[in-house]
Scaffold this active site. Structure first.
Site, mmCIF file in Angstrom:
data_model
loop_
_atom_site.group_PDB
_atom_site.id
_atom_site.type_symbol
_atom_site.label_atom_id
_atom_site.label_comp_id
_atom_site.label_asym_id
_atom_site.label_seq_id
_atom_site.Cartn_x
_atom_site.Cartn_y
_atom_site.Cartn_z
ATOM 1 N N GLY A 469 -53.179 -84.939 -47.417
ATOM 2 C CA GLY A 469 -53.865 -84.189 -46.736
ATOM 3 C C GLY A 469 -55.185 -83.259 -46.931
ATOM 4 N N THR A 470 -55.345 -83.630 -48.439
ATOM 5 C CA THR A 470 -56.303 -83.197 -49.205
ATOM 6 C C THR A 470 -57.642 -83.466 -48.847
ATOM 7 O OG1 THR A 470 -56.069 -84.944 -50.692
ATOM 8 C CG2 THR A 470 -55.148 -82.797 -51.533
ATOM 9 N N ILE A 605 -68.697 -78.328 -55.888
ATOM 10 C CA ILE A 605 -68.065 -78.705 -54.789
ATOM 11 C C ILE A 605 -68.502 -79.738 -54.033
ATOM 12 C CG2 ILE A 605 -67.148 -77.567 -52.502
ATOM 13 C CD1 ILE A 605 -66.022 -76.094 -55.158
ATOM 14 N N PRO A 608 -67.744 -78.938 -48.926
ATOM 15 C CA PRO A 608 -67.440 -77.720 -48.741
ATOM 16 C C PRO A 608 -66.311 -77.613 -47.607
ATOM 17 C CG PRO A 608 -69.718 -78.027 -48.552
ATOM 18 C CD PRO A 608 -69.036 -79.149 -48.703
ATOM 19 N N GLU A 681 -54.686 -75.965 -55.661
ATOM 20 C CA GLU A 681 -53.609 -75.271 -56.253
ATOM 21 C C GLU A 681 -54.274 -73.747 -56.860
ATOM 22 O OE1 GLU A 681 -52.616 -78.335 -58.533
ATOM 23 O OE2 GLU A 681 -50.377 -78.080 -58.213
HETATM 24 MO MO1 MOS Z 1 -48.947 -80.720 -56.731
HETATM 25 S S1 MOS Z 1 -47.308 -79.498 -57.021
HETATM 26 O O1 MOS Z 1 -49.277 -81.276 -58.127
HETATM 27 O O2 MOS Z 1 -48.629 -81.871 -55.873
#
Ligand code: MOS
Length: 714
Positions: A469-470, A605, A608, A681
């Site tokens: 989903g990234t 980035i 964006p 994160e």
């Molecule tokens: Mo993330 S906690 O490294 O999937």
């Protein structure tokens, strides 16, 4: 889509967006196979003890029930711990083995798999499996068992102590000494954990699994079941969220492969939401932060201690206290991280593991110190700004945290804050403004990629990474298009297939730095080949031209990239500054996060738009941490009792208001050839502290135990 400037750095839409919103993207449990059988897991009702008897007679008597697999009838499998270890296992571990023996190690442990012709039948039959247990005492309360804490073999050791922190603290003119308790949290992705194992006619297995690491799962299964990598392929092209829960192979895929082998059929196993509370979780963590400062707010002592839970069989641990030696300049510092064993499944990584809790405690303690000193919380942080990493005594590769503080504060309107608690009332509501800083590692790990340019001008790039989903599909195609000067539309990226070039699990926010660097390198090799060919075939212009004149159908190159040794001379981190506004209803004790501004410095980035989504999603996670998320254990049974989305609260639309993300310019020529530190994160780190500090500012109440529930605020 039209991209006028270069593709790298452009806010390109997700290439997988259309198939996802139209339902054409198929997830692990949605793949079909002829004669597919369905497994249903039977889970342990007790937290510790052993199985005396499993009676499946009644279940097996139902027409359509094919088998009930237990520790008593499973075929022989690998017997050593090493075979069950995976690339994310804790250093010291005896990993959990499903259906291994009669021992119960945690409540909701899988103890049998009922396999039937339909999922409904398997589910019903599972209710007919009778289990007799011999109970043993269990401990599932961190606070009750904190005294038994010990130092685990650390994944990332706490920093070495410096100076004499205890003496400096005792002598400091201003002191804060506070304890913070964080509950267990569960990842709760939308997609349930599931696996579909398809038996190909030649006996090979095609395994669709919900995972963050197809090769991690492949290697794990091959070791346990004795397959060669060519005989078992793991696919995971789409993942409906994971947040770390899918870093390690989970038991659904083990059980599905086991059943497929025993029955010689294709098998699907899907877990229930309840069962997913027995997979992994963010560990409950107790912390003490003691800060000593002089009257001007200069830090003279930092002491950070933590005790987290782990299971009886693996020393899971995360870097909780390390950040406190990093964010601020202080000559006297001491750090301590221990774990204590509980009768629960092994905790695991969840969004910014370690930093999420550790920076929460540190940044709340800094707020408490600012209040004691009567100094603006932002000014206190600037006064103690660290220009060098004192943990490792190294310079930072780049650190634009100061710009994060300044830009976010300005955008938020921080200068208009009245520092007095309870001073910003609006009618019936108490308004509070709080802030915090964040930090997360900019990691790179070895990865490989392949690039194939064909004579029609299309570029296919691939690597065995994931996209949970990234935005990996999109960003990797951007990197490739940029490296070869091709239109973005002519590039495709393939992932989530164990047969592709080697890649690590998707986690740690290191995918762009790791896989992206490999993609860039592979494409540069293609370019070098083209340049060499162009030299041999005068007059050739475009890449397509070059291939045509050289009489080639395609040029294919692969590259493996490791972090360079020069990285060791620098500390590499992404930073953030988070400002939050809360609105607290005093009568009901409810807090709403009405506004968040987060400024992030994470190097270059690359997109964006996907980057912003990463950060705003992580901020929503931070709202959950601060106000809602908590897995509650019934200590009498050692069992999670709110194991569903009705009672395990995560932020919903009504909980999420204005979120603004700023990306601060940060040039970093050290981290990797892309200059990108990676993202995700860093968005959650600091957010819960900013919210908790805002709640204090609104109410004058310092709630140190998360989440800040209405009953704690009343
Ligand atoms: Mo993330 S906690 O490294 O999937």
């Amino acid at each position: 889509m039209a991209v006028t400037a270069g593709p790298l750095g452009a806010p390109i839409n997700r290439v997988d967006g259309l198939v996802k919103v139209t339902g054409r993207a198929r997830y692990a449990a949605e793949h079909q196979a002829p004669g597919l059988a369905h497994g249903w897991v039977v889970s342990s009702d007790i937290a510790a003890g052993r199985i005396v008897r499993i009676d499946a007679t009644e279940a097996l008597a139902l027409p359509g029930v094919l088998h009930v697999l237990t520790h008593e009838n499973r075929p022989p499998l690998a017997e050593d711990d090493d075979s069950y270890r995976d690339e994310v296992s804790p250093p010291t571990s005896s990993p959990f083995r499903p259906l291994h023996d009669d021992r119960i190690r945690f409540s909701a442990q899988p103890i049998a798999l009922v396999v039937a012709e339909t999922p409904e039948l398997a589910r019903y039959a599972a209710t007919l499996v009778r289990v007799d247990y011999e109970r043993a005492p269990h401990v599932t309360d961190l606070q009750a068992h904190r005294g038994a804490a010990y130092e685990p073999k650390p994944r990332m050791p706490p920093p070495r102590p410096r100076g004499d922190a205890d003496r400096a603290f005792a002598q400091a003119s201003v002191q804060v000494d506070a304890q913070y308790l964080a509950p267990i949290e569960h990842h709760n992705p939308m997609e349930l954990f599931g696996a579909t194992v398809i038996r190909e006619p030649d006996g090979r297995l095609t395994v669709y699994d919900k995972t963050q690491g197809v090769q991690n799962v492949q290697h794990y299964l091959c070791k346990i079941f004795g397959y060669r990598t060519g005989e078992l392929r793991v696919l995971s092209p789409f993942v409906g969220g994971a947040f770390g829960a899918g870093l390690r192979p989970q038991y659904e895929v083990f059980l599905a492969v086991l059943a497929a082998r025993v029955l010689n059929r294709s098998v699907r196993v899907v877990l229930t939401r309840q069962q997913m509370f027995g997979l992994t979780h963010r560990p409950a963590t107790w912390q003490r932060v003691a800060l000593g400062a002089d009257a001007d707010g200069r830090l003279e002592a930092v002491i950070h201690e933590a005790v987290a839970e782990t299971s009886r069989f693996e020393d899971f641990n995360e870097a909780v206290v390390n950040w406190s030696g990093l964010l601020y300049r202080c000559d006297n510092a001491r750090f301590d991280h221990k774990v204590t064993q509980l009768d629960l499944c092994t905790p695991g990584d969840m969004r910014a593991p370690g930093a999420a809790w550790g920076v929460y405690a540190l940044e709340c303690a800094m707020d408490e110190l600012a209040v004691k000193l009567d100094i603006d919380p932002l000014a206190l942080r600037l006064r103690n700004y660290a220009d060098r990493d004192l943990n490792d005594d190294r310079p930072f590769s780049s650190k634009e945290l100061r710009a994060c503080y300044q830009q976010a504060a300005e955008r938020f309107g921080w200068s208009r804050r009245d520092p007095r608690p309870r001073s910003m009332r609006q009618g019936h509501a108490l308004i509070g403004w709080g802030m915090a800083g964040g930090v997360w590692e900019a990691m790179q790990v070895p990865a490989s990629a392949r690039a194939v340019l064909t004579a029609d001008g299309k570029l296919s790039v691939s690597s065995a990474t994931g996209d949970i989903g990234t935005g990996t599909y999109t960003v990797m195609a951007q990197i490739a298009a940029d490296a070869l000067g091709l239109p973005f539309e002519d590039v495709t990226f393939a992932l989530g297939d164990s047969s592709l070039p080697a890649a690590p699990v998707q986690g740690g926010s290191f995918t762009v730095a790791s896989v992206g660097s490999a993609v860039k390198a592979a494409c540069e090799r293609v370019r070098e080949r083209l340049l060499a060919l162009a030299g041999q075939h005068a007059g050739a212009g475009s890449p397509v031209d070059v291939l045509r004149r050289a009489g080639l159908e395609a040029v294919e190159e692969e590259a493996s990239v490791e972090p360079s040794a020069a990285l060791e001379r620098y500390s590499r981190y992404a930073h953030s500054a988070v400002f939050a506004e809360v609105r607290v209803d005093e009568d009901f004790g409810t807090a709403q996060v009405t506004r968040v501004v987060s400024a992030v410095a994470a190097g270059r980035i690359l997109n964006p738009k996907t980057a912003r989504s990463q950060i705003s999603g992580a901020i929503v996670g931070g709202i959950g941490m601060a106000l809602e998320e908590e897995s509650v254990i019934d200590q009498a049974f050692g069992r999670f009792i709110n194991h569903n989305l009705a009672e395990y609260h995560v932020p919903v639309n009504a909980d999420v208001h204005d979120i603004e993300v700023i990306f601060v310019d940060e040039r970093d020529d050290v981290v990797n050839t892309l200059g990108a530190k990676g993202l995700a994160e860093i968005g959650i780190v600091g957010t819960a502290a900013a919210i908790a500090n805002a709640v204090f500012h609104a109410t004058g109440r310092r709630i140190r135990d998360l989440p800040i529930r209405p009953d704690r605020l009343l």
